[in-house]
Design an enzyme around this catalytic site. Structure first.
Site, short mmCIF file in Angstrom:
data_model
loop_
_atom_site.label_atom_id
_atom_site.label_comp_id
_atom_site.label_asym_id
_atom_site.label_seq_id
_atom_site.Cartn_x
_atom_site.Cartn_y
_atom_site.Cartn_z
N ALA A 110 0.81 -35.15 16.92
CA ALA A 110 0.61 -36.52 16.40
C ALA A 110 -0.83 -36.99 16.64
O ALA A 110 -1.42 -36.67 17.69
CB ALA A 110 1.59 -37.47 17.08
N GLY A 113 -3.87 -34.99 12.47
CA GLY A 113 -5.21 -34.62 11.98
C GLY A 113 -5.50 -33.13 12.17
O GLY A 113 -5.92 -32.44 11.23
N ASP A 147 5.75 -32.83 18.54
CA ASP A 147 5.31 -33.91 19.41
C ASP A 147 6.54 -34.55 20.05
O ASP A 147 7.56 -34.74 19.38
CB ASP A 147 4.52 -34.97 18.65
CG ASP A 147 3.65 -35.82 19.57
OD1 ASP A 147 2.46 -35.49 19.73
OD2 ASP A 147 4.19 -36.80 20.13
N ASP A 162 -3.57 -29.68 22.33
CA ASP A 162 -4.46 -30.83 22.56
C ASP A 162 -3.72 -31.74 23.53
O ASP A 162 -2.98 -32.63 23.13
CB ASP A 162 -4.76 -31.54 21.23
CG ASP A 162 -5.76 -32.67 21.41
OD1 ASP A 162 -6.63 -32.56 22.30
OD2 ASP A 162 -5.65 -33.67 20.69
N CYS A 172 -9.54 -34.87 25.47
CA CYS A 172 -10.61 -35.85 25.19
C CYS A 172 -11.04 -36.51 26.50
O CYS A 172 -11.28 -37.71 26.54
CB CYS A 172 -10.15 -36.87 24.16
SG CYS A 172 -8.61 -37.69 24.59
#
Length: 592
Positions: free
Chosen positions: A382, A385, A404, A448, A505
């Site tokens: 989610a 992208g 997800d 991620d 991130c």
């Protein structure tokens, strides 16, 4: 055309023909046949004069000593009528004679050269018609110019008081007097510039008189400009601590003051600011904090399943959008500077020609390098992208599992896939840690991982204040479990893959290098190059901790360096599907 024919038989030609005549001897103007020899430069001539003066002074001294000895020894005479001279005077005489001999040897050559040069000049002056022309080194000058150049040289010699080496003199012989003067001027200017720089440095050191603020001043912060100036002063003192420090203050006091000022100026909590101060140097820390305050430029990714970047750019430019390609490292990204229409409501967006996506989100997919007809898993997909990027590279072939754990967020994945025209995807909502028990054997896995978000402060300013040590510990444990599950889901025997890409991130080593180092010890995996052309190397050491040397193959991205969100990317290759349970259980117990 040629010689005229003579048909008269009686007349026979006598003597050489017109073309056979011998050429006469060459004639040269006076003064040119003078054999050129090396002429002395201006400095060499001055040196010769000095040597002559020294020689004359020495001879005078010898004569004076001789006269004195004669006066002293007038009355003292031997039976053989010989003069008695003391030992000291003999030593003086010997020493002076030796100096004279050495001087004679040195000056003889230069004196000869000078004498020959004078002769040549007289000859040339007498031969030339113009009285105002002087020749030197085969070049002609007006007498006024020559005198001026000689005056400039002599003034420079007097001011500097330094004699250059003979090698430099030989090199300067080929230069014009004006060029020599220019070289000397440059040297003077360099000296003056150095002196001015030193004076400026001393002035700045004198001006940097920093006084520690009182507790009352720290408590009542009324002007942020004072805090900003104080930050600059403290960083300057810490950069040259020995010279600029206050003797009564320690380094830890300066660091504590700087930390408090940074927290008040940039609105961070003390815990996160301490972490950032451990990662960056002081100058780089300020750059990072400043860059985190500024919004990153809007970027979009072209959906190659429906259009090309060139066509999309033309269509958007016609709608009044100011854009450019992001860079050479990507062929599908565009950066949008300004737009007359909302980028999330254009006909191109609704038709699925592009998706709004940060530039840093391109990197994990580029490192994953998906191939057509593969089985790929995106564990934390989610809002879709990265998954849509993978599907576009696969050209809607193979199978893409987009997973997800959050059912609300998975709706965004479904919506984006419908709009972008992705048909090779399976959307699911499993806990990523339990996925290996559901399905395995993927060629490539992208993780991620959820993180504290310290790299995207510009998007979410709440990170500055609401993150604590407990949050980082929770993220670390979750990331470790997810990464081990991702490795277990991958197939080591895959012909084309067996690849796992881990990204966050966040810029904290606890969530990046620490997690990868843990996975290297737990599973049979190794780090391989990410294939990304830019980015800083990962840490192999952080404070007192030491990580595996191969962690330098990982990549770090910073907002103040790469103008994108803070990001971390690591690429692993799996070599065995066997899991050593006993060893892992022992390690987990020791870790807890």
């Amino acid at each position: 055309m040629g010689r005229k024919a003579k048909f008269d038989k009686t007349a026979t030609p006598t003597g050489p023909g017109r073309k056979a005549k011998k050429q006469g001897d060459p004639t040269f103007p006076k003064g040119i046949l003078v054999k050129e020899e090396k002429q002395l430069s201006h400095r060499q001539r001055q040196r010769a004069k000095k040597r002559l003066l020294k020689k004359q002074n020495l001879s005078k001294k010898l004569n004076n000593i001789q006269k004195k000895t004669d006066k002293d020894v007038k009355d003292i005479i031997n039976e053989n009528n010989t003069k008695i001279i003391t030992k000291q005077t003999r030593k003086k005489m010997k020493h002076l004679k030796q100096e004279l001999c050495e001087n004679n040897d040195l000056t003889n050559k230069n004196d000869k050269m000078e004498f020959d040069n004078k002769k040549k000049r007289k000859l040339l002056d007498s031969d030339t018609d113009d009285e105002n022309v002087i020749t030197e080194n085969g070049k002609e000058y007006d007498s006024d110019e020559y005198d001026q150049n000689e005056e400039v040289d002599s003034e420079e010699m007097d001011q500097d008081g330094e004699e250059s080496d003979s090698d430099n003199d030989d090199n300067e012989d080929d230069l014009l007097p004006v060029e020599k003067a220019n070289i000397k001027l440059k040297k003077k200017q360099e000296k003056e510039q150095k002196l001015a720089e030193e004076e400026m440095h001393d002035m700045t050191l004198q001006q940097c008189v920093f006084t520690f603020p009182t507790d009352e001043e720290l408590a009542d912060v009324t002007n942020l400009k004072d805090v900003e100036q104080r930050i600059k002063d403290v960083i300057m003192i810490l950069s040259d601590f020995k010279r600029l420090r206050d003797v009564n203050r320690s380094r830890s006091e300066y660091m504590a003051l700087l930390r408090n000022d940074l927290c008040t100026y940039y609105s961070y909590n003390t815990f996160l600011m301490e972490k950032l101060m451990q990662i960056f140097s002081l100058d780089e820390l300020v750059e990072f904090l400043e860059a985190s305050e500024v919004q990153r430029p809007m970027t979009i990714r072209t959906n190659t399943l429906k259009t090309r970047r060139r066509d999309l750019a033309e269509a958007l430019i016609n709608r009044g959008v100011n854009l450019d390609p992001i860079g050479k490292w990507t062929k599908v990204g565009l950066v949008v500077y300004s737009s007359q229409v909302p980028m999330g409501a254009t006909p191109e967006y609704l038709a699925g020609h592009y998706i709004l996506q940060g530039a840093s989100s391109f990197l994990p997919v580029m490192a994953l390098e998906p191939k057509e007809n593969e089985r790929i898993l995106d564990m934390c997909a989610a809002p879709g992208g990265k998954s849509s990027h993978i599907a576009a590279i696969m050209k809607n072939t193979g199978v893409l599992f987009s997973n997800d754990v959050n059912e609300e967020r998975i709706k965004a994945v479904v919506g984006n896939f419908h709009r972008l025209g992705i048909v090779n995807s399976v959307v699911c909502t499993y806990d990523g840690r339990k996925l290996p028990s559901v399905i395995k054997g993927f060629d490539r896995v992208l993780l991620d991982a959820p993180c504290t978000g310290t790299g995207v402060v510009s998007k979410d300013p709440s990170v500055k204040t609401n993150k604590d040590e407990i949050d980082i510990q929770r993220c670390c444990t979750l990331q470790r479990e997810l990464l081990l599950a991702a490795i277990d889901s991958a197939n080591a025997r895959s012909e084309s893959g067996g690849i796992i890409v881990y990204s966050t991130c966040s810029i904290l080593p606890e969530e990046n290098e620490w997690v990868i180092d843990y996975a290297l010890k737990k599973r049979d995996v190794k780090l391989i190059p990410t294939g990304l052309e830019f980015g800083a190397e990962g840490f192999t050491s952080y404070r007192q901790y030491r990580f595996h040397p191969s962690l330098k193959l990982t990549k770090r991205f910073y907002p103040h360096v790469h103008n994108m969100d803070g990001f971390f990317v690591a690429k692993l290759k799996k070599f065995s599907n066997i899991i050593h349970r006993k060893k892992n259980e022992e390690d987990e117990e020791s870790f807890d």
